[in-house]
Scaffold this active site. Sequence first.
Site, mmCIF file in Angstrom:
data_model
loop_
_atom_site.group_PDB
_atom_site.id
_atom_site.type_symbol
_atom_site.label_atom_id
_atom_site.label_comp_id
_atom_site.label_asym_id
_atom_site.label_seq_id
_atom_site.Cartn_x
_atom_site.Cartn_y
_atom_site.Cartn_z
ATOM 1 N N CYS B 290 -4.708 8.459 -23.487
ATOM 2 C CA CYS B 290 -5.362 7.320 -22.834
ATOM 3 C C CYS B 290 -4.312 6.401 -22.212
ATOM 4 O O CYS B 290 -4.485 5.891 -21.113
ATOM 5 C CB CYS B 290 -6.196 6.604 -23.876
ATOM 6 S SG CYS B 290 -6.832 5.048 -23.351
ATOM 7 N N CYS B 441 7.753 12.025 -14.018
ATOM 8 C CA CYS B 441 6.328 11.700 -14.205
ATOM 9 C C CYS B 441 6.289 10.345 -14.928
ATOM 10 O O CYS B 441 7.302 9.658 -14.986
ATOM 11 C CB CYS B 441 5.602 12.784 -15.005
ATOM 12 S SG CYS B 441 6.154 12.904 -16.695
#
Lengths: 138, 485
Positions: B290, B441
């Site tokens: 999340c 990333c």
Amino acid sequence: MDEIIIDLEAYRKMETAAKDGYPHESCAILLGAGNVISDIKIIKEGAGSCMAESFYQIDPLKLYEIEKETERRSQKIIGFFHTHTFCEALLSDEDKNYMIPEMIYVVLSLTETTVNRLKGYKKETENERIKEYEVKMI
Amino acid sequence: MKVYISATLRSFFGRNNSIEVSKNTIKEMLEDLTDEYPESTKILYDDEKKLRQFIQIFVDGDNRTNSKYWDVEIPDNKEVLLLPAVAGGAPVNSIIPDERRKAVFFDDAEIERFGRHLLLKDIGVKGQKRIKAARVAVVGAGALGSPVIQYLAAAGVGTIKVIDFDEVKLENLQSQVIHTSRDLNRPKVASARDKIKNINRNIKIEAENIRLEADNIVSEIDGYDIVIDCTDNFKARYLINDACVLCNIPLVFGAIYQFEGQVGIFNLEGGPCYRCQFPEPPQAGLVPSCSEGGAISPLPGIIGSIQANEALKLILGIGEHLDGKLLIIDSLYLTSRILKIKKKTDCAVCTKDAKITRVEDFDYEDFCGLREVEEEIPIEGFTPEELTKRLESGEPITIVDVREPHERAILRFPNAIVIPIGQLSRRKNELNPEQDTVFICKEGKRSVLAINTLREAGYVGRMYNLKGGLDAMKDLIFPHEGAWL
């Protein structure tokens, strides 16, 4: 909400069976036509039928015997009744797993001193949805 | 053979009370009946084509429902009975024993405070006493933990344990509504404890500022009536699930990702566990958490509130539960569905012959792909400082950004080639194998996956990972680059 109609005399039989069976669950076969319950056939403990505090079971061969008898009397089996002692008149997962579609299931909750609530249910064939019915006495 | 059809099943067999079948075995008889009366398939078999639990087959008074009898020849003169098993059981009772409920008393202020619960027929004084007698452990005081902890406290749960190792950060305030700006840099459990106290000072609060691991989880949750999983990673989910199974504690599970959330109840009275549905975690880095993938602000409020509601229903013993079910809610399109979860006969933790009998003996890091193992060809990497130096020295270097387009909109890496991870294999020719290539990333996990993907695709150039990803680098170079929107 759709209705299930119970003849008052049949309801009294349910109440008596429930109190007699307490603290164990009680069960019965519902007789009548459509959504109208006109009589009940109480199942006694024995052979493959058993009642416990949180479980009931009707011997299939006993049901076969009763089916023969009701057919002789031109009566029709339209569903089943059982009690929940110590808890709500809601269907448990086990109740749901054993439900025969389009049969009426009436559940009565009771404690030692009080008969609490009567609820009626049916499982639909198509989507297996369980629908609650309003129970009325006449 | 002649088959008697129970009066309760006849509407599926053309209302016949008996049917003549020109076959000799039960298997052939069932095939014949379903061919002749296609409607009967619905009543005889479930979705997995298994004979339904309530269908019973008798021959001469003997139960022949078990499929081992289905190929046995039945003499012509025998009648076969197709009957239902009529049975049922009581719904789940409260998980709080009556002795504990009876030991609870209320003062006048509590009668006033919980008046709206007392008015409900399904709660009443007895139910409220059960709530007060309950001991609930909440793991995670973040997005899901926020509504869970506050609603349990407001409902009057007598003992709440909150376990979390983390501190409140600015980025948490978007969804972790139990914390405020005043709580920044404080342990989340301290902030949660203060909020519970503000709601109800009579609640017994246990705030544990620790990270749950295999060697401490059992002692942390043992003795609690329910554990509520409000964590955001797979290692914690498997660890909590396994510990709950081994301690025989029901688990209320919740998870959120972007716009979608899940809630379920596992390990209730021998029911299925989290591993029955998810025997293995996804490959590390493949599914963002999340915190990496994001979640819309009110979603944890929706999912956490359902978790708290399910926990209260278990405490009260009322209603229908998500026991052995997984509720999946899509808040973007306002759809929901419920998956039924079956107990897995070879589950690693919740069966009689389970492989996992102690959490201490299971390597959760390795299982979830989190251990930095010595690989055949190790992945080299740069720290943010090392990469900054190389960029500033002007050495030729290729930067490949494997994030999704919406992530790049938040923070752009100057002069990076943009190749989302799913396109890497087919776009490998865009890279120069003669030049060092650094993969970036958000957190430095997907970039490892990207390097491995390219290796498998046969790319032979020198590849490096940005350790810690852009999260670790943004304070170093970006503030003066103006890359933030």
